[in-house]
Design a protein around this motif. Structure first.
Motif, PDB file in Angstrom:
ATOM      1  N   LEU A  63      -9.035  -0.351  -1.569  1.00  0.00           N
ATOM      2  CA  LEU A  63      -8.307  -0.616  -0.323  1.00  0.00           C
ATOM      3  C   LEU A  63      -7.927   0.697   0.329  1.00  0.00           C
ATOM      4  CD1 LEU A  63      -5.531  -3.342  -0.880  1.00  0.00           C
ATOM      5  CD2 LEU A  63      -7.903  -3.669  -0.154  1.00  0.00           C
ATOM      6  N   VAL A  64      -7.786   0.668   1.641  1.00  0.00           N
ATOM      7  CA  VAL A  64      -7.095   1.741   2.331  1.00  0.00           C
ATOM      8  C   VAL A  64      -5.820   1.128   2.889  1.00  0.00           C
ATOM      9  CG1 VAL A  64      -7.134   3.402   4.222  1.00  0.00           C
ATOM     10  CG2 VAL A  64      -9.248   2.903   2.947  1.00  0.00           C
ATOM     11  N   ASP A  65      -4.679   1.624   2.409  1.00  0.00           N
ATOM     12  CA  ASP A  65      -3.332   1.179   2.807  1.00  0.00           C
ATOM     13  C   ASP A  65      -3.036  -0.257   2.363  1.00  0.00           C
ATOM     14  OD1 ASP A  65      -2.862   3.670   3.824  1.00  0.00           O
ATOM     15  OD2 ASP A  65      -2.974   3.097   5.932  1.00  0.00           O
ATOM     16  N   ASP A  66      -1.736  -0.589   2.369  1.00  0.00           N
ATOM     17  CA  ASP A  66      -1.346  -1.924   1.887  1.00  0.00           C
ATOM     18  C   ASP A  66      -0.195  -2.546   2.680  1.00  0.00           C
ATOM     19  OD1 ASP A  66       0.800  -0.416   0.842  1.00  0.00           O
ATOM     20  OD2 ASP A  66      -0.161  -0.230  -1.109  1.00  0.00           O
ATOM     21  N   LYS A  67      -0.048  -2.146   3.944  1.00  0.00           N
ATOM     22  CA  LYS A  67       0.948  -2.737   4.857  1.00  0.00           C
ATOM     23  C   LYS A  67       2.358  -2.716   4.247  1.00  0.00           C
ATOM     24  CE  LYS A  67      -2.379  -5.829   7.143  1.00  0.00           C
ATOM     25  NZ  LYS A  67      -2.382  -5.301   8.515  1.00  0.00           N
ATOM     26  N   PHE A  68       3.179  -3.708   4.690  1.00  0.00           N
ATOM     27  CA  PHE A  68       4.543  -3.861   4.165  1.00  0.00           C
ATOM     28  C   PHE A  68       4.511  -4.658   2.861  1.00  0.00           C
ATOM     29  CE2 PHE A  68       5.375  -3.662   8.827  1.00  0.00           C
ATOM     30  CZ  PHE A  68       6.295  -2.633   8.863  1.00  0.00           C
ATOM     31  N   ASP A  69       5.561  -4.532   2.093  1.00  0.00           N
ATOM     32  CA  ASP A  69       5.735  -5.305   0.856  1.00  0.00           C
ATOM     33  C   ASP A  69       5.519  -6.803   1.106  1.00  0.00           C
ATOM     34  OD1 ASP A  69       6.877  -5.191  -2.005  1.00  0.00           O
ATOM     35  OD2 ASP A  69       8.111  -6.724  -1.045  1.00  0.00           O
ATOM     36  N   GLN A  70       6.064  -7.302   2.219  1.00  0.00           N
ATOM     37  CA  GLN A  70       6.007  -8.741   2.524  1.00  0.00           C
ATOM     38  C   GLN A  70       4.583  -9.248   2.775  1.00  0.00           C
ATOM     39  OE1 GLN A  70       8.344  -7.769   5.822  1.00  0.00           O
ATOM     40  NE2 GLN A  70       6.801  -8.140   7.386  1.00  0.00           N
ATOM     41  N   ILE A  79      -8.437 -11.010   0.748  1.00  0.00           N
ATOM     42  CA  ILE A  79      -9.441 -10.358  -0.092  1.00  0.00           C
ATOM     43  C   ILE A  79     -10.193 -11.415  -0.913  1.00  0.00           C
ATOM     44  CG2 ILE A  79      -9.812  -8.752  -2.014  1.00  0.00           C
ATOM     45  CD1 ILE A  79      -7.317  -7.206  -0.957  1.00  0.00           C
ATOM     46  N   LYS A  80      -9.446 -12.364  -1.455  1.00  0.00           N
ATOM     47  CA  LYS A  80     -10.059 -13.396  -2.301  1.00  0.00           C
ATOM     48  C   LYS A  80     -10.998 -14.301  -1.519  1.00  0.00           C
ATOM     49  CE  LYS A  80      -6.854 -13.360  -6.135  1.00  0.00           C
ATOM     50  NZ  LYS A  80      -5.394 -13.367  -6.209  1.00  0.00           N
ATOM     51  N   SER A  81     -10.848 -14.331  -0.190  1.00  0.00           N
ATOM     52  CA  SER A  81     -11.759 -15.151   0.621  1.00  0.00           C
ATOM     53  C   SER A  81     -13.142 -14.509   0.740  1.00  0.00           C
ATOM     54  CB  SER A  81     -11.167 -15.407   2.011  1.00  0.00           C
ATOM     55  OG  SER A  81     -11.224 -14.230   2.805  1.00  0.00           O
ATOM     56  N   VAL A  82     -13.269 -13.207   0.360  1.00  0.00           N
ATOM     57  CA  VAL A  82     -14.581 -12.553   0.450  1.00  0.00           C
ATOM     58  C   VAL A  82     -15.090 -11.987  -0.876  1.00  0.00           C
ATOM     59  CG1 VAL A  82     -14.617 -12.039   2.926  1.00  0.00           C
ATOM     60  CG2 VAL A  82     -13.425 -10.472   1.368  1.00  0.00           C
ATOM     61  N   THR A  83     -14.229 -11.900  -1.904  1.00  0.00           N
ATOM     62  CA  THR A  83     -14.695 -11.385  -3.201  1.00  0.00           C
ATOM     63  C   THR A  83     -13.759 -11.820  -4.336  1.00  0.00           C
ATOM     64  OG1 THR A  83     -15.287  -9.413  -4.477  1.00  0.00           O
ATOM     65  CG2 THR A  83     -13.431  -9.190  -2.968  1.00  0.00           C
ATOM     66  N   ASN A  84     -14.330 -11.916  -5.546  1.00  0.00           N
ATOM     67  CA  ASN A  84     -13.501 -12.186  -6.728  1.00  0.00           C
ATOM     68  C   ASN A  84     -13.134 -10.890  -7.447  1.00  0.00           C
ATOM     69  OD1 ASN A  84     -13.422 -15.019  -6.519  1.00  0.00           O
ATOM     70  ND2 ASN A  84     -15.508 -15.138  -7.321  1.00  0.00           N
ATOM     71  N   GLN A  85     -13.648  -9.766  -6.961  1.00  0.00           N
ATOM     72  CA  GLN A  85     -13.389  -8.479  -7.608  1.00  0.00           C
ATOM     73  C   GLN A  85     -11.902  -8.107  -7.481  1.00  0.00           C
ATOM     74  OE1 GLN A  85     -15.287  -6.489  -9.394  1.00  0.00           O
ATOM     75  NE2 GLN A  85     -17.273  -7.528  -9.118  1.00  0.00           N
ATOM     76  N   PRO A  86     -11.335  -7.483  -8.528  1.00  0.00           N
ATOM     77  CA  PRO A  86      -9.926  -7.054  -8.453  1.00  0.00           C
ATOM     78  C   PRO A  86      -9.765  -5.766  -7.635  1.00  0.00           C
ATOM     79  CG  PRO A  86     -10.882  -6.389 -10.541  1.00  0.00           C
ATOM     80  CD  PRO A  86     -11.965  -7.155  -9.821  1.00  0.00           C
ATOM     81  N   VAL A  87      -8.595  -5.567  -7.071  1.00  0.00           N
ATOM     82  CA  VAL A  87      -8.301  -4.310  -6.376  1.00  0.00           C
ATOM     83  C   VAL A  87      -8.054  -3.235  -7.428  1.00  0.00           C
ATOM     84  CG1 VAL A  87      -6.686  -3.101  -4.854  1.00  0.00           C
ATOM     85  CG2 VAL A  87      -7.337  -5.474  -4.354  1.00  0.00           C
ATOM     86  N   LYS A  88      -8.870  -2.170  -7.405  1.00  0.00           N
ATOM     87  CA  LYS A  88      -8.738  -1.107  -8.408  1.00  0.00           C
ATOM     88  C   LYS A  88      -8.036   0.127  -7.846  1.00  0.00           C
ATOM     89  CE  LYS A  88     -11.213  -2.587 -12.116  1.00  0.00           C
ATOM     90  NZ  LYS A  88     -12.642  -2.255 -12.295  1.00  0.00           N
ATOM     91  N   TYR A  89      -8.261   0.415  -6.575  1.00  0.00           N
ATOM     92  CA  TYR A  89      -7.674   1.619  -5.963  1.00  0.00           C
ATOM     93  C   TYR A  89      -7.111   1.301  -4.581  1.00  0.00           C
ATOM     94  CZ  TYR A  89     -10.223   4.187  -9.553  1.00  0.00           C
ATOM     95  OH  TYR A  89     -10.691   4.648 -10.754  1.00  0.00           O
ATOM     96  N   VAL A  90      -5.999   1.946  -4.266  1.00  0.00           N
ATOM     97  CA  VAL A  90      -5.487   1.923  -2.897  1.00  0.00           C
ATOM     98  C   VAL A  90      -5.430   3.375  -2.438  1.00  0.00           C
ATOM     99  CG1 VAL A  90      -3.595   1.298  -1.353  1.00  0.00           C
ATOM    100  CG2 VAL A  90      -4.069  -0.120  -3.372  1.00  0.00           C
ATOM    101  N   MET A  91      -6.241   3.719  -1.453  1.00  0.00           N
ATOM    102  CA  MET A  91      -6.213   5.071  -0.900  1.00  0.00           C
ATOM    103  C   MET A  91      -5.286   5.027   0.307  1.00  0.00           C
ATOM    104  SD  MET A  91     -10.187   6.049  -1.499  1.00  0.00           S
ATOM    105  CE  MET A  91     -10.015   7.801  -1.794  1.00  0.00           C
ATOM    106  N   SER A  92      -4.265   5.869   0.252  1.00  0.00           N
ATOM    107  CA  SER A  92      -3.173   5.785   1.211  1.00  0.00           C
ATOM    108  C   SER A  92      -3.371   6.796   2.342  1.00  0.00           C
ATOM    109  CB  SER A  92      -1.872   6.071   0.450  1.00  0.00           C
ATOM    110  OG  SER A  92      -0.783   5.884   1.292  1.00  0.00           O
ATOM    111  N   THR A  93      -3.239   6.353   3.597  1.00  0.00           N
ATOM    112  CA  THR A  93      -3.407   7.303   4.710  1.00  0.00           C
ATOM    113  C   THR A  93      -2.145   8.120   4.964  1.00  0.00           C
ATOM    114  OG1 THR A  93      -2.710   5.713   6.410  1.00  0.00           O
ATOM    115  CG2 THR A  93      -5.085   5.827   5.887  1.00  0.00           C
ATOM    116  N   HIS A  94      -0.967   7.524   4.750  1.00  0.00           N
ATOM    117  CA  HIS A  94       0.289   8.269   4.893  1.00  0.00           C
ATOM    118  C   HIS A  94       1.463   7.454   4.376  1.00  0.00           C
ATOM    119  CE1 HIS A  94       0.151   5.936   8.605  1.00  0.00           C
ATOM    120  NE2 HIS A  94       1.395   6.242   8.884  1.00  0.00           N
ATOM    121  N   TYR A  95       2.648   8.046   4.424  1.00  0.00           N
ATOM    122  CA  TYR A  95       3.797   7.513   3.682  1.00  0.00           C
ATOM    123  C   TYR A  95       4.569   6.398   4.380  1.00  0.00           C
ATOM    124  CZ  TYR A  95       7.465   9.816   6.519  1.00  0.00           C
ATOM    125  OH  TYR A  95       8.327  10.174   7.518  1.00  0.00           O
TER     126      TYR A  95
END
Ligand SMILES: [Zn+2]
Length: 286
Positions: A63-70, A79-95
């Motif tokens: 993934l790139v970024d993960d929005k708000f906690d909510q 994500i599950k609507s397009v793949t069964n693969q688990p999320v392994k990495y989140v590459m963050s653009t900023h804080y």
């Protein structure tokens, strides 16, 4: 009081109650997100916080970024609507919390990677309006890093200051696509001076990134665009800088400059732009 009138009043109270219940339920409803295909195995999720990129490989999802906690549950649903693969990495653009606010929910099962400055900015609570519990990445880099998963590459690079002092651009080389984070977002740049941003460095940073071989751009907010769209955005940053720099050199006060950017760039009174970008620019462009 007639029975009819009492009945009417009761109906009225019921209607009021009904709309109050609907209102409170609406408040609790998760924000609506939409998933769009960008290219081959690359999708992006728009809505609520910053745009999330979803890169699917046969060894897991990057993934790139993960929005708000909510937004976590809805992101996972998309994500599950397009793949069964688990999320392994989140590459963050900023804080910022609209891009890294979901970190805490991903950390138990995925590795989050950000610039060292993004981690520091989270730990030092540089974003005044962020929730206090945004979790920083465990893995950081200063210039460049890459994730290789399932034979695919996602590369993250810090090209310099701009929106903050720790922005990363994520590059998917085989797809010729970049995620800019908020180095491109909306119509007018938000320069987070408390978080080390710079309107002077911003265009240099984008010019360096422009040398990458890409044709598709996922911005931090807004619709997917192309290299020409990013270039137009870059020129708009330069235009804003020149306009404000001219006013500052004429000796205009912050209030006077504020009136100009509100009229010409649509910055709203009390907005983050007026709180963060304006005072910082007055100092930087002196
Ligand atoms: Zn941001």
């Amino acid at each position: 009081m007639s029975r009819k009138l009492i009945a009417r009043i009761n109906v009225g109270i019921l209607l009021l109650l009904g709309s109050w219940v609907a209102y409170t339920q609406n408040q609790k409803q998760p924000p609506q997100l939409t998933l769009n295909k960008v290219k081959d195995d690359l999708y992006e999720i728009e809505g609520d916080g910053g745009n999330v990129a979803v890169y699917i490989t046969n060894e897991g999802v990057i993934l790139v970024d993960d929005k708000f906690d909510q937004d976590h549950d809805m992101i996972m649903e998309k994500i599950k609507s397009v793949t069964n693969q688990p999320v392994k990495y989140v590459m963050s653009t900023h804080y910022h919390a609209d891009h890294s606010g979901g970190n805490a929910k991903f950390l138990p099962t995925a590795e989050i990677i950000s610039t060292a400055n993004a981690r520091t900015n989270i730990l030092e609570h540089k974003q005044s309006n962020a929730p206090p519990d945004v979790a920083p990445a465990r893995v950081v880099f200063t210039q460049e890093t890459a994730v290789f998963l399932g034979g695919k590459e996602a590369r993250a690079r810090h090209y310099g200051r701009g929106h903050t002092n720790g922005d990363a651009i994520i590059y998917f080389p085989t797809l010729r696509t970049i995620h800019t984070g908020d180095l491109m977002a909306g119509t007018s740049p938000l320069i987070d001076y408390p978080g080390g941003g710079s309107v002077v460095e911003w265009t240099k940073t984008l010019d360096a990134a422009m040398k990458l071989d890409f044709d598709t751009v996922i911005p931090g907010h807004g619709k997917v665009t192309n290299k020409a769209g990013l270039l137009a955005y870059r020129d708009n940053v330069e235009k804003l800088r020149n306009r404000v720099s001219g006013l500052v050199r004429e000796g205009k006060s912050q209030d006077e400059v504020g009136k100009v950017v509100m009229a010409e760039y649509g910055w709203a009174a009390g907005s983050l732009n007026m709180q963060w970008s304006l005072p910082g620019m007055m100092t930087e462009l002196k």
